[in-house]
Design a protein around this motif. Sequence first.
Motif, PDB file in Angstrom:
ATOM      1  N   ARG A  45      46.456  92.413  16.730  1.00 10.55           N
ATOM      2  CA  ARG A  45      45.193  92.240  17.435  1.00 10.55           C
ATOM      3  C   ARG A  45      44.142  91.537  16.676  1.00 10.55           C
ATOM      4  NH1 ARG A  45      41.758  97.327  19.558  1.00 10.55           N
ATOM      5  NH2 ARG A  45      40.356  96.779  17.984  1.00 10.55           N
ATOM      6  N   SER A  46      43.604  90.538  17.268  1.00 13.44           N
ATOM      7  CA  SER A  46      42.362  89.754  16.639  1.00 13.44           C
ATOM      8  C   SER A  46      41.323  90.105  17.526  1.00 13.44           C
ATOM      9  CB  SER A  46      42.780  88.406  16.377  1.00 13.44           C
ATOM     10  OG  SER A  46      42.693  87.537  17.548  1.00 13.44           O
ATOM     11  N   ALA A  47      40.250  89.422  17.342  1.00 12.81           N
ATOM     12  CA  ALA A  47      39.029  89.633  18.279  1.00 12.81           C
ATOM     13  C   ALA A  47      39.362  88.625  19.591  1.00 12.81           C
ATOM     14  CB  ALA A  47      37.876  88.936  17.586  1.00 12.81           C
ATOM     15  N   ALA A  65      37.036  91.078  22.967  1.00  9.24           N
ATOM     16  CA  ALA A  65      36.886  92.197  22.033  1.00  9.24           C
ATOM     17  C   ALA A  65      35.613  93.260  22.629  1.00  9.24           C
ATOM     18  CB  ALA A  65      36.242  91.559  20.766  1.00  9.24           C
ATOM     19  N   ASP A  66      34.707  92.641  23.386  1.00 12.22           N
ATOM     20  CA  ASP A  66      33.566  93.645  23.770  1.00 12.22           C
ATOM     21  C   ASP A  66      34.148  94.400  25.138  1.00 12.22           C
ATOM     22  OD1 ASP A  66      33.884  91.473  25.396  1.00 12.22           O
ATOM     23  OD2 ASP A  66      31.585  91.152  25.673  1.00 12.22           O
ATOM     24  N   ARG A  71      40.240  96.901  24.857  1.00  2.35           N
ATOM     25  CA  ARG A  71      40.543  97.467  23.686  1.00  2.35           C
ATOM     26  C   ARG A  71      41.447  98.828  23.889  1.00  2.35           C
ATOM     27  NH1 ARG A  71      35.006  97.200  23.088  1.00  2.35           N
ATOM     28  NH2 ARG A  71      34.516  99.328  23.597  1.00  2.35           N
TER      29      ARG A  71
END
Length: 90
Positions: A45-47, A65-66, A71
């Motif tokens: 997982r990356s941003a 990511a936000d 998530r």
Amino acid sequence: MNHKINASTLVTRHTLEVSDTGVEFAAAHGTPRNFRFDEIVAVLRSAESLSFQVGEETFRIPIKADSAAHRAVATRLASEVRRTVRRRSQ
């Protein structure tokens, strides 16, 4: 409980759904593919993206990511794969 990511643009469409039995991944106009957790050998997982590997194939979906939902999917996928990993004899 199922967790799902929909990542669509004007050009591409990706979905990833994590259920109790495994994952369903669909990209562009392709047929959805289903995998058991024990078939997945790696999760990254990356941003910007979530990737997982099955055999020699790598599957990638853009994530935000936000986004709490994104998530949650990434966390559940990694947790289930870790839980079902086949341990090698030492």
